[in-house]
Design a protein around this motif. Structure first.
Motif, short mmCIF file in Angstrom:
data_model
loop_
_atom_site.label_atom_id
_atom_site.label_comp_id
_atom_site.label_asym_id
_atom_site.label_seq_id
_atom_site.Cartn_x
_atom_site.Cartn_y
_atom_site.Cartn_z
N PRO A 573 0.81 -1.23 0.00
CA PRO A 573 0.00 0.00 0.00
C PRO A 573 0.84 1.27 0.00
N VAL A 574 1.96 1.26 0.78
CA VAL A 574 2.83 2.44 0.83
C VAL A 574 3.50 2.65 -0.53
N GLU A 577 0.94 4.02 -2.93
CA GLU A 577 0.62 5.42 -2.61
C GLU A 577 1.71 6.36 -3.10
N ASN A 578 2.98 5.99 -2.92
CA ASN A 578 4.09 6.84 -3.38
C ASN A 578 4.10 6.96 -4.90
N GLU A 580 1.50 6.68 -6.91
CA GLU A 580 0.35 7.50 -7.32
C GLU A 580 0.60 8.97 -7.06
N LYS A 581 1.31 9.28 -5.96
CA LYS A 581 1.65 10.69 -5.69
C LYS A 581 2.58 11.22 -6.77
N GLN A 584 0.56 11.73 -9.88
CA GLN A 584 -0.27 12.93 -9.78
C GLN A 584 0.56 14.19 -10.01
N TYR A 621 -0.34 -3.64 -8.43
CA TYR A 621 -1.74 -3.92 -8.13
C TYR A 621 -2.07 -5.40 -8.38
#
Length: 635
Positions: A573-574, A577-578, A580-581, A584, A621
């Motif tokens: 998950p971490v 998240e990194n 995806e940041k 973005q 994923y």
């Protein structure tokens, strides 16, 4: 390198600007999809880019020597000559050579004389010198795939075939920038799949409008959203656009809510008594005036279509039974040995190439045609409504209001009496538009009017023949929801693969020699179930390849996660998240028009990193799902 740059472009036809200070760049090699509701100005923006109209203000900069070709929704009135003549008419200096070659081949086919052979040899040599054989091959390929008769007079063709001729013309022109407005209209599924592959393998820069979501997802590298006169660019694919736009709309809604509450407080303050006025802060008064001005300039978004189907009495449980039903024209079988049973509430999709006999099949099932062999038995209490893809049910000279009301001001929907203007507002027709003649409506507006007229009549069987043409995607999705909840029986003819997937419960698909096969599910289910021999010749894709990727075989007994896998699952998950940041951050940078003014190597490096992130996200994923599945199987 930017092929095209729009700087503060504005255009109005009276009332609010259709295009309001638009800034947009199109880079070489991009495939940009323009999305927006019907009537927001998508076709107008394309005409402006193609230099067919000029803006009221702003600058439109084109790369020197750029060649642009556009496929429009409208069919030109003066469209004469043979299909071949029209298709090759945009080839410039090569036109004369290819026309001579085409004429020489026809002459040789009818006259085997020496003169015809000499002319063919001479023009072939000139084509060789000019390096035009590749262009001739492209012309032949496109016309074959779009099933066009090169010698047919264009003036005698139907509107759908004329659009296919114009599509072929745009594809063979080989422009630097190709503008396509609803290119899949009137194409069957096989032709749409070929068009996808053709455009994917082409180096042409593409700017297109489509309601076909599968085509959009496969082709688009960037989305431009046109709404309330403004164009917003969204780098990335369509699913990313949907997610990010939903987030933006939520933030915008919250911002408007805060603004409206503050404005309401300030309005109360300004209206206080004498004592408050004596201590009034002039800066605060000025801010209130600015807030009022800002509110007055806020462009309201187009509402959503509110659809409701007028219900009739229920039909019998049995709608139709076909036992080896056959129908032939002049001894040629169109439908052969059809065996199917249709029950109340079935939603059936009909798939087949253009000209296969889909309309004949509908008429046979509904008893409008008597089978030449076999039987068709109909159920009881059938009330049928038919959606005609040619819009022949509309009177061009009468107004929208009169087409719907037939002299009445009100209409009854499911026991409730409604005024026509109010009912038409549900389908996004303003009072002024409701009093306009049908002949000035856009394709999407005509479709909405036909749906409004259709749904106002009680029915328990709906026949929809290509209902998705020209509808914007939001209206399309609302129509899907309505049909999914419909309690009656639905027969749907469509080449929109996503629409079929989301609506139908079973599919009737045309095979060879008039045979019709019955499959459970929609388009993707048909791909999995159909026999290998029914794959179209020359198809460039494996019909099951897209779906095989998503099928994960389960082998062996359930096992537990190892210590190392547990640690990996906790970290995923971490990691995601990194990534995806970072993704973005890149999207935000690319949304800035100044990004493309940077050095070419920086732009290329950023785009390369974006592709790497997308691949890493997909890999992680998939790994996460795999580990989670192992963990859940042992809970």
């Amino acid at each position: 390198m930017a092929l095209l740059s729009l700087q503060d472009i504005s255009l109005s036809f009276g009332g609010d600007p259709l295009l309001d200070k638009i800034n947009l760049q199109i880079e070489a090699g991009e495939r940009v999809c323009l999305v927006g509701r019907n009537g927001t100005g998508k076709s107008t923006l394309m005409k402006l880019i193609a230099a067919e109209i000029v803006p009221d203000s702003g600058r439109l900069l084109r790369a020197e020597g750029i060649k642009i070709a556009r496929l429009s929704q409208e069919i030109p009135q003066a469209l004469n000559g043979s299909v071949y003549d029209v298709v090759v008419s945009g080839l410039g200096e090569l036109l004369g050579l290819l026309a001579r070659y085409h004429t020489a081949t026809l002459e040789l086919a009818h006259n085997h004389g020496a003169d015809a052979l000499a002319e063919l040899a001479a023009v072939s040599e000139e084509i060789e010198i000019a390096g035009a054989w590749q262009v001739q091959q492209r012309v032949d390929l496109v016309m074959t795939k779009l099933k066009l008769d090169s010698e047919a007079p264009v003036a005698t063709l139907s509107g759908g075939l004329k659009r296919r001729v114009l599509l072929a013309q745009a594809l063979v022109a080989g422009p630097d920038l190709l503008l396509l407005d609803e290119p899949t209209n009137h194409l069957d599924i096989e032709a749409i799949i070929w068009l996808e592959e053709f455009l994917l393998n082409s180096s042409q820069t593409l700017f297109f409008v489509t309601h076909d979501r599968k085509l959009l997802k496969k082709l688009a590298t960037r989305i431009v959203d046109l709404e309330a006169g403004k164009a917003t660019s969204w780098p990335g694919d369509y699913p990313n656009y949907l997610r990010r736009k939903a987030e933006m709309l939520h933030a915008e809604e919250q911002q408007h809510d805060r603004f409206d509450k503050k404005l309401a407080r300030e309005e109360v303050w300004i209206r206080k008594g004498i004592k408050a006025r004596r201590t009034r802060n002039e800066g605060r008064v000025k801010e209130l005036m600015e807030m009022r001005s800002e509110l007055s300039q806020r462009r309201e978004k187009i509402g959503q279509v509110q659809m409701e189907i007028s219900r009739a009495g229920t039909s019998g449980k049995l709608v139709a039974v076909c036992e080896k039903a056959t129908f032939a024209y002049a001894q040629k079988p169109i439908i052969k040995d059809l065996k199917t049973t249709i029950l109340k509430g079935d939603k059936i999709g009909i798939i087949g190439p253009n000209g296969a006999g889909k309309t004949t099949l509908l008429k046979l099932i509904l008893g409008e045609l008597i089978p030449t062999a076999g039987t068709v038995r109909l159920g009881t209490n059938l009330e049928v409504l038919y959606f005609d893809q040619q819009r022949e049910q509309l009177d061009e000279e009468r107004t929208v209001f009169d087409n719907l009301g037939d002299g009445n001001d009100t209409i009854e929907i499911n026991g409730h009496r409604r005024h026509l203007i109010g009912y038409l507002k549900d389908f996004l027709f303003t009072p002024d538009r409701a009093r306009s003649p049908v002949k000035i409506l856009s394709g999407g507006e005509r479709n909405r009017l036909l749906l409004a007229r259709l749904f106002a009549k009680p029915a328990n069987i709906l026949i929809l023949d290509e209902p998705t043409n020209d509808l914007d995607i939001e209206t399309l999705e609302l129509l899907e929801e309505l049909l999914a909840d419909y309690k009656g029986t639905l027969l749907l003819v469509s080449h929109d693969r996503e629409f079929i997937n989301n609506v139908v419960t079973s599919t009737l698909a045309f095979a060879e020699d008039g045979k019709i096969q019955d499959f459970a599910g929609g388009y993707d289910d048909w791909l999995l179930q159909r026999p290998a021999e029914s794959v179209p010749a020359n198809s460039q894709i494996d019909p099951k390849s897209e779906l095989k990727k998503s099928i994960k075989p389960r082998t062996g007994k359930p096992r537990k996660l190892s210590f190392k896998e547990k640690a990996e699952l906790e970290k995923l998950p971490v990691t995601l998240e990194n990534l995806e940041k970072e993704q973005q951050k890149i999207y935000d940078d690319m949304a800035d028009p100044g990004f493309y003014q940077s050095e070419n190597n920086r732009v290329a490096a950023v785009k390369k990193r974006l592709l790497e992130i997308e691949k890493e996200l997909e890999k992680f994923y998939m790994r996460w799902e795999e580990l989670e599945e192992i963990r859940e199987n042992n809970c």
